[in-house]
Design a protein around this motif. Structure first.
Motif, mmCIF file in Angstrom:
data_model
loop_
_atom_site.group_PDB
_atom_site.id
_atom_site.type_symbol
_atom_site.label_atom_id
_atom_site.label_comp_id
_atom_site.label_asym_id
_atom_site.label_seq_id
_atom_site.Cartn_x
_atom_site.Cartn_y
_atom_site.Cartn_z
ATOM 1 N N ARG A 1 -10.719 -5.222 28.385
ATOM 2 C CA ARG A 1 -10.126 -4.881 29.670
ATOM 3 C C ARG A 1 -10.984 -5.447 30.791
ATOM 4 N N TRP A 2 -10.320 -5.800 31.895
ATOM 5 C CA TRP A 2 -11.014 -6.293 33.077
ATOM 6 C C TRP A 2 -11.603 -5.108 33.843
ATOM 7 N N PRO A 3 -12.743 -5.308 34.515
ATOM 8 C CA PRO A 3 -13.380 -4.210 35.247
ATOM 9 C C PRO A 3 -12.698 -3.880 36.579
ATOM 10 N N THR A 4 -11.894 -4.801 37.106
ATOM 11 C CA THR A 4 -11.236 -4.585 38.393
ATOM 12 C C THR A 4 -10.138 -5.619 38.584
ATOM 13 N N SER A 5 -9.289 -5.370 39.567
ATOM 14 C CA SER A 5 -8.282 -6.363 39.944
ATOM 15 C C SER A 5 -8.937 -7.394 40.852
ATOM 16 N N GLY A 6 -8.240 -8.483 41.086
ATOM 17 C CA GLY A 6 -8.764 -9.531 41.956
ATOM 18 C C GLY A 6 -8.992 -10.810 41.184
ATOM 19 N N ARG A 7 -9.181 -11.881 41.943
ATOM 20 C CA ARG A 7 -9.390 -13.174 41.281
ATOM 21 C C ARG A 7 -10.880 -13.492 41.198
ATOM 22 N N VAL A 8 -11.223 -14.321 40.230
ATOM 23 C CA VAL A 8 -12.615 -14.748 40.069
ATOM 24 C C VAL A 8 -12.944 -15.703 41.212
ATOM 25 N N VAL A 9 -13.926 -15.306 42.028
ATOM 26 C CA VAL A 9 -14.311 -16.116 43.185
ATOM 27 C C VAL A 9 -15.613 -16.886 42.949
ATOM 28 N N ARG A 10 -16.310 -16.573 41.864
ATOM 29 C CA ARG A 10 -17.495 -17.335 41.472
ATOM 30 C C ARG A 10 -17.632 -17.237 39.967
ATOM 31 N N SER A 11 -17.838 -18.388 39.338
ATOM 32 C CA SER A 11 -17.898 -18.460 37.881
ATOM 33 C C SER A 11 -19.308 -18.255 37.347
ATOM 34 N N TYR A 12 -19.376 -18.064 36.055
ATOM 35 C CA TYR A 12 -20.634 -17.905 35.328
ATOM 36 C C TYR A 12 -21.364 -19.246 35.250
ATOM 37 N N SER A 13 -22.682 -19.198 35.336
ATOM 38 C CA SER A 13 -23.530 -20.364 35.098
ATOM 39 C C SER A 13 -24.777 -19.864 34.374
ATOM 40 N N SER A 14 -25.101 -20.453 33.242
ATOM 41 C CA SER A 14 -26.252 -19.979 32.470
ATOM 42 C C SER A 14 -27.567 -20.186 33.212
ATOM 43 N N THR A 15 -27.584 -21.079 34.203
ATOM 44 C CA THR A 15 -28.829 -21.352 34.918
ATOM 45 C C THR A 15 -28.907 -20.706 36.294
ATOM 46 N N VAL A 16 -27.753 -20.493 36.959
ATOM 47 C CA VAL A 16 -27.783 -20.043 38.356
ATOM 48 C C VAL A 16 -27.153 -18.673 38.561
ATOM 49 N N HIS A 17 -26.031 -18.416 37.935
ATOM 50 C CA HIS A 17 -25.233 -17.212 38.207
ATOM 51 C C HIS A 17 -24.874 -16.558 36.886
ATOM 52 N N LYS A 18 -25.545 -15.469 36.555
ATOM 53 C CA LYS A 18 -25.494 -14.885 35.211
ATOM 54 C C LYS A 18 -24.267 -14.021 34.935
ATOM 55 N N GLY A 19 -23.264 -14.090 35.821
ATOM 56 C CA GLY A 19 -22.035 -13.331 35.616
ATOM 57 C C GLY A 19 -20.901 -13.980 36.377
ATOM 58 N N ILE A 20 -19.853 -13.210 36.617
ATOM 59 C CA ILE A 20 -18.741 -13.681 37.441
ATOM 60 C C ILE A 20 -18.593 -12.742 38.626
ATOM 61 N N ASP A 21 -18.038 -13.251 39.709
ATOM 62 C CA ASP A 21 -17.731 -12.424 40.868
ATOM 63 C C ASP A 21 -16.219 -12.344 41.000
ATOM 64 N N ILE A 22 -15.722 -11.136 41.212
ATOM 65 C CA ILE A 22 -14.293 -10.883 41.345
ATOM 66 C C ILE A 22 -14.052 -10.334 42.745
ATOM 67 N N GLY A 23 -13.231 -11.030 43.515
ATOM 68 C CA GLY A 23 -12.942 -10.627 44.886
ATOM 69 C C GLY A 23 -12.022 -9.415 44.938
ATOM 70 N N GLY A 24 -11.716 -8.992 46.146
ATOM 71 C CA GLY A 24 -10.820 -7.856 46.330
ATOM 72 C C GLY A 24 -11.097 -7.145 47.627
ATOM 73 N N ASN A 25 -10.686 -5.898 47.665
ATOM 74 C CA ASN A 25 -10.809 -5.091 48.876
ATOM 75 C C ASN A 25 -11.810 -3.955 48.695
ATOM 76 N N ARG A 26 -12.497 -3.624 49.770
ATOM 77 C CA ARG A 26 -13.436 -2.502 49.735
ATOM 78 C C ARG A 26 -12.709 -1.260 49.224
#
Length: 117
Positions: free
Chosen positions: A1-26
């Motif tokens: 299951r996904w942790p939240t609704s919204g689109r992926v706004v930043r992808s995973y990178s093994s060297t720079v970004h250790k996860g994904i970012d999911i956009g949305g509303n406060r």
């Protein structure tokens, strides 16, 4: 299951970004992706703001950062799909969820485990 609704706004990178970012509303709901125990809930990890880490078993952990409000505490048992936080922008400049999965302590691309949308 996904942790939240919204689109992926930043992808995973093994060297720079250790996860994904999911956009949305406060205030959007953040749910545990699987059952487990909260092993961390707080702001002590620089750059991730209000953070929750759930230990699912001896192999997998999931981490949920940049929350507006935490709804669980360390030691709490959580069910898959349980609301554990509300999306926010703590530790960043835009509303987003930073989501990580760690397998045996090493970050892996969450998109390899999350169901296709």
């Amino acid at each position: 299951r996904w942790p939240t609704s919204g689109r992926v706004v930043r992808s995973y990178s093994s060297t720079v970004h250790k996860g994904i970012d999911i956009g949305g509303n406060r205030g959007d709901a953040i749910q545990a992706v699987a059952a487990g125990q909260v092993v961390y809930a707080g702001t002590g990890i620089v750059g991730l703001g209000e953070l929750v880490i759930v230990k699912h078993n001896d192999i997998y952990l999931s981490a949920y950062g940049h929350n507006n409000k935490l709804l669980v505490s360390e030691g709490d048992a959580v069910a898959a799909g349980q609301k554990i936080a509300e999306k926010g922008s703590s530790g960043t400049d835009t509303v987003r969820l930073h989501f990580e999965i760690r397998k045996e302590g090493k970050p892996i691309d969450p998109l390899r485990l999350l169901p296709k949308r």
